[in-house]
Design a protein around this motif. Structure first.
Motif, PDB file in Angstrom:
ATOM      1  N   ASP A 376      15.893 111.795   0.527  1.00 59.73           N
ATOM      2  CA  ASP A 376      15.275 112.943  -0.157  1.00 59.73           C
ATOM      3  C   ASP A 376      15.416 114.156   0.762  1.00 59.73           C
ATOM      4  N   GLY A 377      16.133 115.176   0.275  1.00 60.36           N
ATOM      5  CA  GLY A 377      16.422 116.323   1.131  1.00 60.36           C
ATOM      6  C   GLY A 377      15.404 117.435   1.069  1.00 60.36           C
ATOM      7  N   SER A 378      14.321 117.276   0.323  1.00 62.54           N
ATOM      8  CA  SER A 378      13.349 118.370   0.190  1.00 62.54           C
ATOM      9  C   SER A 378      12.011 117.973   0.783  1.00 62.54           C
ATOM     10  N   SER A 379      11.471 118.858   1.625  1.00 55.77           N
ATOM     11  CA  SER A 379      10.211 118.540   2.304  1.00 55.77           C
ATOM     12  C   SER A 379       9.019 119.297   1.719  1.00 55.77           C
ATOM     13  N   GLY A 380       9.217 119.992   0.596  1.00 56.30           N
ATOM     14  CA  GLY A 380       8.117 120.744  -0.007  1.00 56.30           C
ATOM     15  C   GLY A 380       6.964 119.838  -0.405  1.00 56.30           C
ATOM     16  N   ALA A 381       5.748 120.324  -0.215  1.00 55.72           N
ATOM     17  CA  ALA A 381       4.562 119.513  -0.527  1.00 55.72           C
ATOM     18  C   ALA A 381       4.481 119.181  -2.003  1.00 55.72           C
ATOM     19  N   THR A 382       5.084 120.049  -2.839  1.00 58.97           N
ATOM     20  CA  THR A 382       5.005 119.831  -4.289  1.00 58.97           C
ATOM     21  C   THR A 382       6.298 119.258  -4.853  1.00 58.97           C
ATOM     22  N   SER A 383       7.241 118.875  -3.979  1.00 61.22           N
ATOM     23  CA  SER A 383       8.544 118.404  -4.462  1.00 61.22           C
ATOM     24  C   SER A 383       8.464 116.956  -4.927  1.00 61.22           C
ATOM     25  N   ALA A 384       9.526 116.513  -5.601  1.00 63.08           N
ATOM     26  CA  ALA A 384       9.632 115.116  -6.042  1.00 63.08           C
ATOM     27  C   ALA A 384       9.782 114.208  -4.816  1.00 63.08           C
ATOM     28  N   TYR A 385       9.543 112.886  -5.026  1.00 59.33           N
ATOM     29  CA  TYR A 385       9.665 111.947  -3.907  1.00 59.33           C
ATOM     30  C   TYR A 385       9.960 110.549  -4.443  1.00 59.33           C
ATOM     31  N   PHE A 386      10.437 109.674  -3.521  1.00 59.61           N
ATOM     32  CA  PHE A 386      10.732 108.282  -3.856  1.00 59.61           C
ATOM     33  C   PHE A 386       9.488 107.414  -3.638  1.00 59.61           C
ATOM     34  N   TRP A 387       9.405 106.337  -4.461  1.00 60.02           N
ATOM     35  CA  TRP A 387       8.317 105.343  -4.359  1.00 60.02           C
ATOM     36  C   TRP A 387       8.922 103.950  -4.392  1.00 60.02           C
ATOM     37  N   THR A 388       8.460 103.083  -3.477  1.00 62.84           N
ATOM     38  CA  THR A 388       8.808 101.661  -3.524  1.00 62.84           C
ATOM     39  C   THR A 388       7.519 100.872  -3.310  1.00 62.84           C
ATOM     40  N   PRO A 389       7.532  99.567  -3.581  1.00 59.04           N
ATOM     41  CA  PRO A 389       6.308  98.771  -3.373  1.00 59.04           C
ATOM     42  C   PRO A 389       5.826  98.783  -1.931  1.00 59.04           C
ATOM     43  N   THR A 390       6.725  99.085  -0.985  1.00 63.67           N
ATOM     44  CA  THR A 390       6.324  99.079   0.426  1.00 63.67           C
ATOM     45  C   THR A 390       5.893 100.450   0.934  1.00 63.67           C
ATOM     46  N   ASN A 391       6.163 101.491   0.151  1.00 67.46           N
ATOM     47  CA  ASN A 391       5.782 102.845   0.564  1.00 67.46           C
ATOM     48  C   ASN A 391       5.631 103.695  -0.692  1.00 67.46           C
ATOM     49  N   GLU A 392       4.416 104.139  -0.944  1.00 60.03           N
ATOM     50  CA  GLU A 392       4.164 104.819  -2.226  1.00 60.03           C
ATOM     51  C   GLU A 392       4.550 106.297  -2.204  1.00 60.03           C
ATOM     52  N   HIS A 393       4.919 106.824  -1.032  1.00 60.55           N
ATOM     53  CA  HIS A 393       5.389 108.212  -0.971  1.00 60.55           C
ATOM     54  C   HIS A 393       6.295 108.340   0.255  1.00 60.55           C
ATOM     55  N   TRP A 394       7.630 108.138   0.016  1.00 59.44           N
ATOM     56  CA  TRP A 394       8.563 108.224   1.133  1.00 59.44           C
ATOM     57  C   TRP A 394       8.715 109.674   1.581  1.00 59.44           C
ATOM     58  N   ALA A 395       8.588 109.869   2.877  1.00 58.54           N
ATOM     59  CA  ALA A 395       8.743 111.211   3.430  1.00 58.54           C
ATOM     60  C   ALA A 395      10.188 111.668   3.273  1.00 58.54           C
ATOM     61  N   ALA A 396      10.369 112.969   3.111  1.00 54.51           N
ATOM     62  CA  ALA A 396      11.716 113.537   3.040  1.00 54.51           C
ATOM     63  C   ALA A 396      12.428 113.305   4.374  1.00 54.51           C
ATOM     64  N   GLY A 397      13.775 113.313   4.323  1.00 52.62           N
ATOM     65  CA  GLY A 397      14.552 113.154   5.543  1.00 52.62           C
ATOM     66  C   GLY A 397      14.472 111.761   6.129  1.00 52.62           C
ATOM     67  N   THR A 398      14.207 110.741   5.276  1.00 56.56           N
ATOM     68  CA  THR A 398      14.083 109.357   5.738  1.00 56.56           C
ATOM     69  C   THR A 398      15.047 108.483   4.946  1.00 56.56           C
ATOM     70  N   PRO A 399      15.901 107.670   5.628  1.00 62.34           N
ATOM     71  CA  PRO A 399      16.756 106.750   4.862  1.00 62.34           C
ATOM     72  C   PRO A 399      15.901 105.631   4.272  1.00 62.34           C
ATOM     73  N   ILE A 400      16.075 105.388   2.989  1.00 66.51           N
ATOM     74  CA  ILE A 400      15.286 104.379   2.277  1.00 66.51           C
ATOM     75  C   ILE A 400      16.221 103.239   1.919  1.00 66.51           C
ATOM     76  N   ASP A 401      16.044 102.085   2.571  1.00 62.80           N
ATOM     77  CA  ASP A 401      16.910 100.914   2.377  1.00 62.80           C
ATOM     78  C   ASP A 401      16.354 100.059   1.247  1.00 62.80           C
ATOM     79  N   VAL A 402      17.170  99.768   0.234  1.00 62.37           N
ATOM     80  CA  VAL A 402      16.717  98.984  -0.925  1.00 62.37           C
ATOM     81  C   VAL A 402      17.781  97.934  -1.240  1.00 62.37           C
ATOM     82  N   SER A 403      17.378  96.654  -1.236  1.00 64.43           N
ATOM     83  CA  SER A 403      18.333  95.613  -1.621  1.00 64.43           C
ATOM     84  C   SER A 403      18.670  95.757  -3.102  1.00 64.43           C
ATOM     85  N   ALA A 404      19.869  95.310  -3.471  1.00 63.28           N
ATOM     86  CA  ALA A 404      20.295  95.446  -4.869  1.00 63.28           C
ATOM     87  C   ALA A 404      19.342  94.718  -5.803  1.00 63.28           C
TER      88      ALA A 404
END
Length: 666
Positions: A376-404
């Motif tokens: 996720d390339g945007s760090s705005g507080a109101t921007s969109a973000y990724f969610w997985t069962p292990t992290n409900e709000h992934w910080a921007a600028g973080t590689p998110i590894d997901v098995s197929a």
């Protein structure tokens, strides 16, 4: 009368040697006088040790040439045993009827030779280490119909790996040992196949209570079918790891479990593929690699560091025999990284979506994608973000590894405010990562629409805004709050009312939650005229445009009030509420009344209220409409006529004074 002696008869009989027979079924008794037998006597002339003999409960072997006396009631307990060898002998019997003995009757007992039984077992085959019950193989016959009473077995296989007999009394009978088993225990005799393949001779014979049958030999062959293992030729990418177990197909005709495997690699080049196990991270070529079946999942092959082909081998062991070696070719090929793409996407603010539905992947070699990375390339507080069962709000600028296999569990939430940002995705095919693919995610929202039509109110008339307000939202978002604005600043103009402020000043933003819209009222002005008012709505993200509407206050019509001329007796009382007639063209209720007494004579009529029991003439008497019932009028103390007045107020304007005559009569 003289007694007639009884008659007893018995025929000659033959018995196989050592066979028993009850005597009673052979005897025939008769008595001319009908007297029953009272006793019997038996006599055996066979004095040989091997001849037949009588048996009773009192003597298990009656000697020859002995009279055996037996009560008739005990006749069923007399048995005859044939001789132990063939031959004939004469025996006698007579009966007693209580008075006389019959004559002795002789009969010949012939002992016939016994035919030994026959026990046979056909040649048998057993799988190595397999158990079998001997009774399922055994065939028994006896020409005389004698049942077997016991068996003997013999095993000539002396090898440590040969088959052997088992009974409950000995779990491993030694070879060249006579194993005697009662017929009743035959079901407990087992044979275990040898631990290696081979053949041996075993024997069996049976005993019928008299003679042993001949030994019958049978061949027991211990067998095993070698397993079969195959694997097809395979291609792997350079440097790619694969588990060999997924390539193997094994079978065993005897259904034996595979206990171990051996592998062999003939590729000696430094850049060729090789085997890996937990005990050796790089097995040399031309080395036998022994692996237990339980550890097969831990055998890997790594593709070579350069392209090329080599031959490898595998074989399997079923605990007894090795299969043939099966060769297969492993070809190391160039790997093309996979391609993952997501087109630019739009989502409504705060809406959840699965990127899986957007994702398109391909691999030039058809490799299965094993995992993905997102960014996720945007760090705005109101921007969109990724969610997985292990992290409900992934910080921007973080590689998110997901098995197929977990891709279905990855979500994106649209931003809490509108805007665009760049996100990235790439895929891994088990060997190499594809390039990052950038896509723009735009969080959108369509502002709501709210409208109030122009309205007209009578002066000071109240209206509830919820009945006038119409709101909609193209995204289906619920309205969360409203704002109102009053553009009329005149003192007598219309105004807004809420439970928190009974008269909102003009040019003031009035914010109201949607759940409180029914609590907003507007009041028409106190004078005729028009003014602009405004409303807008909020959907949780955006405000609608202001919508203006004209509120027109109609001019007020003064009310009309009258009291007809009245006549009262001297000092008589009359309640004014019963006399007043009120009307208002605008439908406004009276809020107050005023009365006036135009006669100043001391004995004239007058007004009375609870606040003043005798209102003086020429005085304005102010009375709230609610207190009209508290106003009385009294006739004068002397006859005469007085002029009195009344007028009414509708909250905005006073009516004209209305005069009425009060006449006092006797």
């Amino acid at each position: 009368m003289a007694n007639t002696p009884p008659v007893v008869s018995i025929g000659n009989h033959s018995l196989l040697s050592n066979h028993w027979q009850k005597i009673q079924p052979w005897l025939t008794y008769s008595d001319a006088d009908g007297n029953p037998a009272q006793s019997f006597e038996f006599f055996d002339s066979g004095a040989s040790a091997t001849s037949g003999y009588f048996w009773t409960p009192t003597n298990t072997h009656w000697a020859a040439n002995t009279i055996i006396d037996v009560a008739a009631s005990d006749l069923s307990d007399v048995w005859l045993s044939s001789g132990s060898v063939s031959g004939s002998e004469t025996m006698w019997v007579r009966a007693f009827d209580g008075t006389d003995w019959s004559s002795w009757t002789s009969f010949i007992l012939t002992t016939t030779p016994n035919t030994p039984p026959v026990a046979a077992i056909n040649d048998q085959s057993l799988h190595v280490n397999t158990w079998a019950k001997v009774e399922n193989w055994l065939s028994y016959s006896d020409a005389n119909g004698d049942a077997a009473t016991k068996y003997q077995f013999w095993d000539s296989g002396t090898s440590a790996t040969s088959a052997y007999f088992w009974t409950p009394t000995n779990s491993h009978w030694a070879a060249n040992t006579t194993i005697e088993v009662s017929a009743a225990d035959l079901t407990n005799v087992w044979v275990q196949g040898g631990s290696t393949t081979g053949s041996e001779t075993m024997w069996v014979r049976a005993f019928d209570g008299s003679d042993w049958g001949s030994w019958d030999s049978f061949t027991l062959t211990t067998t095993n079918s070698a397993p079969v293992v195959t694997t097809g030729d395979h291609s792997v990418h350079m440097g790619q790891w694969v588990t060999v177990g997924n390539w193997l197909t094994t079978s065993d005709a005897d259904n034996d479990a595979i206990t171990k495997y051996q592998f062999w690699d003939s590729g000696t080049a430094a850049t060729s593929a090789y085997f890996w196990t937990p005990t050796n991270s790089h097995w040399d070529a031309n080395t036998t690699i022994d692996v237990s079946a339980a550890d097969l999942a831990n055998v890997w092959i790594q593709g070579g560091s350069a392209t090329g082909s080599e031959t490898m081998w595998v074989r399997a062991f079923d605990g007894t025999s090795w299969s043939n070696w099966d060769s297969f070719t492993v070809t190391s090929t160039v790997n093309t990284p996979p391609v993952a793409t997501i087109n630019d996407q739009s989502v409504h603010v705060n809406t959840w979506v699965k990127p899986e539905n957007w994702l398109s992947t391909s691999d030039a070699e058809g490799d299965t994608i094993t995992k993905y990375q997102f960014w996720d390339g945007s760090s705005g507080a109101t921007s969109a973000y990724f969610w997985t069962p292990t992290n409900e709000h992934w910080a921007a600028g973080t590689p998110i590894d997901v098995s197929a296999s977990d891709l279905d569990s990855l979500w994106i939430q649209g931003g809490s405010a509108t805007g665009s940002e760049t996100m990235y995705v790439r895929a891994f095919d088990g060997t190499a990562w594809g390039n990052w693919d950038a896509f723009t995610l735009t969080s959108t929202n369509t502002a709501p629409t709210v409208a109030i039509n122009d309205h007209t109110l009578n002066a000071a008339q109240w209206a509830q805004l919820v009945n006038w307000t119409s709101a909609s939202d193209a995204d289906g978002d619920p309205i969360t709050k409203y704002q109102f604005w009053d553009g009329g600043s005149a003192a007598n103009s219309a105004y807004f009312w809420t439970s928190t402020n009974s008269h909102w000043a003009a040019a003031t933003p009035i914010e109201v939650s949607a759940s409180d819209l029914a609590d907003v009222w507007v009041r028409g002005g106190t004078a005729g005229g028009s003014e602009s008012m405004y409303v807008r709505a909020f959907d949780g993200t955006s405000w609608s445009s202001w919508d203006s509407f004209n509120l027109t206050t109609l001019p007020n019509h003064a009310p009309a009030v009258s009291i007809n001329d009245q006549t009262l007796h001297v000092n008589e009382w009359s309640q004014l509420s019963n006399l007043v007639s009120y009307s208002d063209a605008d439908g406004n209720p009276a809020t107050e009344y005023q009365f006036w007494d135009g006669s100043a004579a001391a004995n004239s009529g007058y007004f009375w209220t609870s606040a003043n029991s005798h209102w003086p003439a020429a005085t304005v008497i102010d009375v709230g409409a609610a207190d009209l019932g508290d106003v009385w009028m009294r006739g004068g103390a002397a006859t005469g006529t007085d002029t009195m007045y009344v007028r009414a107020f509708d909250g905005i304007d006073w009516s004209s004074w209305h005069a009425f005559a009060l006449t006092t009569i006797v």
